[in-house]
Design an enzyme around this catalytic site. Structure first.
Site, PDB file in Angstrom:
ATOM      1  N   TRP A   1      -3.339   1.170  -0.997  1.00 56.71           N
ATOM      2  CA  TRP A   1      -3.400   0.060  -0.033  1.00 56.71           C
ATOM      3  C   TRP A   1      -3.937   0.544   1.313  1.00 56.71           C
ATOM      4  CZ3 TRP A   1      -0.872  -0.599   4.680  1.00 56.71           C
ATOM      5  CH2 TRP A   1      -0.987  -1.857   5.263  1.00 56.71           C
ATOM      6  N   HIS A   2      -3.579   1.778   1.667  1.00 59.62           N
ATOM      7  CA  HIS A   2      -4.021   2.290   2.963  1.00 59.62           C
ATOM      8  C   HIS A   2      -5.524   2.515   3.025  1.00 59.62           C
ATOM      9  CE1 HIS A   2       0.258   3.019   3.761  1.00 59.62           C
ATOM     10  NE2 HIS A   2      -0.096   2.987   5.028  1.00 59.62           N
ATOM     11  N   GLY A   3      -6.149   2.794   1.908  1.00 62.64           N
ATOM     12  CA  GLY A   3      -7.591   3.004   1.958  1.00 62.64           C
ATOM     13  C   GLY A   3      -8.157   3.268   0.583  1.00 62.64           C
TER      14      GLY A   3
ATOM     15  N   PHE B   1      -6.938  -0.319   7.855  1.00 61.13           N
ATOM     16  CA  PHE B   1      -6.294  -0.532   6.549  1.00 61.13           C
ATOM     17  C   PHE B   1      -6.259  -1.973   6.103  1.00 61.13           C
ATOM     18  CE2 PHE B   1      -3.732   3.291   8.069  1.00 61.13           C
ATOM     19  CZ  PHE B   1      -4.759   4.132   7.715  1.00 61.13           C
TER      20      PHE B   1
END
Lengths: 473, 363
Positions: free
Chosen positions: A322-324, A473
């Protein structure tokens, strides 16, 4: 528009605030909320107006699906929920992960599919999660009675729009509707400014300073000594802490000015004594979302111990992604997932660990894992990590001069900040302790805030504003 | 109840501090960004990258010198005597081409300029911008940047405390950034032995010795980036046909060229290209001092490149007489002649002396 930019602080914020309370004071509550939605959409599209239709369509779609889910009792209700979630996930997937998918497909299958020219719309990860949560709660019948205006404000309210906190509908929508909150409140205004300035200080003075060392070490320097590598990794550990906690303080402070309480998203995470404790303190609303809408639906701990461990690992793996859209984020998520599994296994042994040792292990694990989070590639991560543990060079010259002339001071500040993170109260705790009981204390607190504001302003004029890490993000 | 007081006290104090700061900066204006100096008129900020803005805007002159450290010692008063007109020296060390280009344009916008003397060091051809105090937007008269200059870390202590800035008493016109009177530098003139004597506490000489011993420098002209610099930041200046441009190829020591002899041709390339590109401009005069004997006399130099101010005087004489001009007709011959002389320099003599010194020192 960024919180740490001159146009935001001196134009957007005062105009929005004055307009909102002017409308409120003239008994135009609906008009005030419309004003706030328009201002928030302006804030959002100031960056790039082409993203505006996307958020509007996403909002309209989710409100309609949510309303149908709330009011229907048909057998297809669950299908509709799955459809709604799928559309959100596909939208996020398309914008965020298409090129990542193509790159991996090319690498594995030997294809030569060219990457798509897709720009990641600002805040998409945040408003998508927020609206998925809304759909699930609508399915459960928990969102009854919300109108489009309050829903729009729930999604677009500018203090939390870009990088969270990921608020739940029941946390803000009732507050927007509460008539008492339409009255200008100087106590809230004062504390809002106080929190905002503390956050701005963290971002502009501390995080941006240490960002220079992290950038040099990760992106520019070809090789690092042991001391340099630890300096670089700790610089990033400090940078991300003050960047994100600064952002959270600013978001809470801004909302407070409008008489809205946002949930606490950051609670001294570097004080954590174990990795589970860390995730109860770092990005709290993301952890809560992942627990409520991923871990529990996956079965949580209801399907046996091994399955619970697998679920925990899976949640962190997805959290990492989800962060990247990069394997470095997946590795970071996997490391945290693994650490959580190890922590649960350890807990089962009932063995006790000295507090200082528990903190030391937790902090160093987090610091090392951040290397994957920050590095642009595995090569960069390897460079920093190998140098951190290059035992052959332990006694080599520290040579921090490579980072510029003021590095010895920065090293002292770095150590002081880490100790400060450990022993000092956080911003919310500080604000809670402030009591203004007479004119004299009011004057002195006014002085403190003014001096703080001037110091930050000077720094902002000299160095152009930089983005918050979590904006990516 | 008292939070309202705290809120308004905050607003009032914040505004008061800002108003006072702005007023003090505007009125005192030690860098001459907003107006002529009201007091301390004989003191200027010797960071010429910033100060040149105000000097150009508020000083009276019709000719100027804008070189690197090679021309910082050139006397504007000597230029007045030898060349006529009213001169000022705006030079600053480590100058890059884009910096020179912007300051010259700024001067041409503000004055009718008859003559400009510039020096073109080989490093200045690199189009890459360096980290320095130079603010390009200042020379575009950008309002924000004018203030930004004062909000840089040392500038505030300079304005409010008069400390931590290079605000120095100097002759504004003559050569404000001259280094020739600093004992730290002048002790090295007079021979190679003086370099050795200075080594123990002199970082510049330590670097020079390292360069001579390691001899692993590279020439970054190979990628031909210099053409971009010359085409966009040097030759276009010559289109100002009312102004005479005197371009000095800085006379570094012969030893400089000899220690790195393998890169001789490479380092000469930008000069050759410049000569070719400027041949159609009758107001561009390029001066070549490498056929003078002093270039091979290390006594004249404090390091591999920087010479005594007597050479700066000599340059003014050459400009006056239009002698030592290099052009498309003679450059190949002159460069080859110089190359032949450089080839004969015994670099080993110097490296042996350095090694002997370090052996004695026990390094």
């Amino acid at each position: 528009m960024l919180f740490n930019s001159i146009p935001f602080i001196f134009f957007f914020l005062p105009i929005t605030l004055i307009g909102y309370f002017w409308l409120c004071s003239h008994r135009m509550g609906i008009g005030a909320r419309i004003w706030l939605v328009i201002a928030s959409l302006f804030f959002y599209s100031y960056w790039n107006v082409s993203y505006l239709p996307l958020i509007l369509v996403s909002m309209a779609f989710n409100f309609v699906v949510g309303t149908v889910l709330t009011n229907t009792h048909s057998a297809h209700k669950k299908l509709l929920l799955i459809f709604g979630i799928l559309v959100n996930v596909l939208l996020l997937g398309y914008f965020k992960y298409t090129n990542f998918f193509i790159d991996n497909l090319n690498a594995i299958g030997g294809f030569a599919i060219s990457a798509k020219n897709i720009a990641l719309p600002l805040a998409i990860s945040f408003f998508t999660f927020q609206q998925i949560a809304y759909l699930v709660d609508s399915y459960k019948g928990l969102t009854r009675g919300y109108n489009l205006l309050n829903y729009s404000l729930f999604v677009t309210f500018f203090p939390q729009l870009i990088a969270g906190p990921i608020v739940a509908h029941h946390e803000t929508i009732p507050q927007f509707a509460r008539i008492r909150n339409w009255v200008k409140n100087y106590r809230h205004l004062f504390f809002g400014i106080f929190l905002f300035l503390m956050g701005l200080f963290k971002k502009v003075i501390i995080a941006d300073w240490f960002a220079t060392f992290a950038t040099m070490g990760f992106d520019t320097m070809q090789s690092l000594t042991v001391v340099q590598a630890w300096f670089v990794s700790l610089s990033y550990t400090v940078q991300i802490y003050f960047d994100f906690s600064g952002y959270c303080d600013m978001a809470m402070g801004l909302a407070k000015m409008f008489n809205i309480d946002l949930p606490i998203n950051f609670n001294s995470p570097y004080k954590a004594l174990n990795i589970q404790d860390f995730w109860r303190r770092w990005h709290i609303t993301l952890s809560r979302f992942l627990r409520d809408y991923l871990y529990i639906p996956l079965g949580g701990n209801r399907r046996g111990y091994s399955r619970a461990l697998a679920n925990v690992f899976m949640v962190f793996l997805i959290g990492g992604l989800w962060h990247g859209a990069a394997w470095t984020f997946v590795i970071w998520g996997a490391l945290h997932g693994l650490a959580n599994v190890v922590w649960r296994l350890w807990r089962k042994t009932n063995l006790q660990m000295k507090k200082w040792l528990a903190w030391f292990i937790t902090f160093n694990f987090v610091n090392i894992a951040w290397v994957f989070f920050r590095a642009n590639s595995f090569a960069d991560a390897k460079k920093v990590l190998m140098s951190m543990f290059d035992c052959g060079a332990v006694f080599g010259a520290p040579n921090l001069k490579a980072f510029g002339s003021g590095t010895s001071g920065a090293l002292a500040v770095l150590i002081a900040l880490i100790i400060g993170c450990l022993v000092l109260p956080n911003s919310v705790e500080i604000v809670k302790r402030v009591k203004i009981t007479n004119k004299k204390s009011a004057f002195w607190w006014g002085c403190v805030l003014a001096v703080l504001a001037v110091a930050i302003l000077v720094k902002m004029i000299v160095i152009p504003y930089s983005e918050f890490i979590y904006f990516n993000f | 109840m008292y939070y309202k007081n705290a809120f308004f006290d905050f607003i009032k104090i914040f505004c008061a501090i800002i108003v006072v700061m702005v007023a003090v900066i505007y009125v005192s204006d030690p860098f001459m960004i907003f107006h002529k100096k009201l007091w301390n008129k004989d003191k200027i900020y010797t960071d010429m990258r910033v100060q040149d803005y105000g000097l150009v805007k508020y000083m009276d002159f019709d000719n100027f010198i804008l070189g690197s450290s090679m021309l910082e010692n050139t006397s504007a008063y000597e230029a007045n005597e030898r060349l006529g007109g009213k001169w000022i020296n705006l030079s600053f060390g480590g100058q890059r081409s884009y910096e020179r280009f912007m300051v010259i344009n700024w001067a041409l916008q503000n004055h009718k300029i008859n003559n400009v003397i510039v020096s073109l060091d080989d490093h200045s051809f690199n189009p890459r911008h360096i980290e320095s105090t130079f603010e390009p937007k200042l020379y575009e008269n950008d309002f924000d940047t004018k203030w930004k200059v004062y909000f840089k870390s040392n500038a505030m202590t300079c304005v409010f405390l008069g400390k931590h800035c290079r605000l120095e008493q100097t002759d504004v016109y003559n050569r404000p950034a001259a280094w020739i009177n600093g004992e730290y530098y002048t002790r090295r003139f007079g021979g190679f032995d003086n370099w050795i004597k200075a080594e123990k506490d002199d970082g510049q000489i330590q670097d020079v010795f390292r360069m001579l011993l390691e001899n692993n420098s590279h020439c970054d002209m190979a990628n031909e980036n210099y053409k971009q610099t010359i085409d966009t930041e040097i030759v276009p200046l010559f289109a100002n046909t009312d102004t005479e441009f005197h371009v000095i190829i800085p006379p570094y020591s012969g030893l400089y060229w000899a220690y790195d002899f393998n890169n001789f041709d490479c380092r000469m390339r930008p000069y050759e290209y410049l000569i070719e590109q400027s041949q159609n401009y009758s107001n561009a005069h390029i001066y070549w001092l490498y056929d003078e004997g002093f270039v091979f006399d290390i006594d004249t130099y404090k390091d591999l490149t920087h010479h005594t101010d007597a050479i700066n005087t000599l340059e003014l004489d050459f400009i006056k007489n239009r002698s030592h001009v290099i052009n498309v007709n003679n450059y190949k011959h002159k460069i080859q002649q110089f190359k032949n002389k450089v080839q004969k320099i015994d670099v080993k003599y110097y490296t042996d002396k350095i090694k002997e010194y370090y052996d004695k020192k026990g390094v």
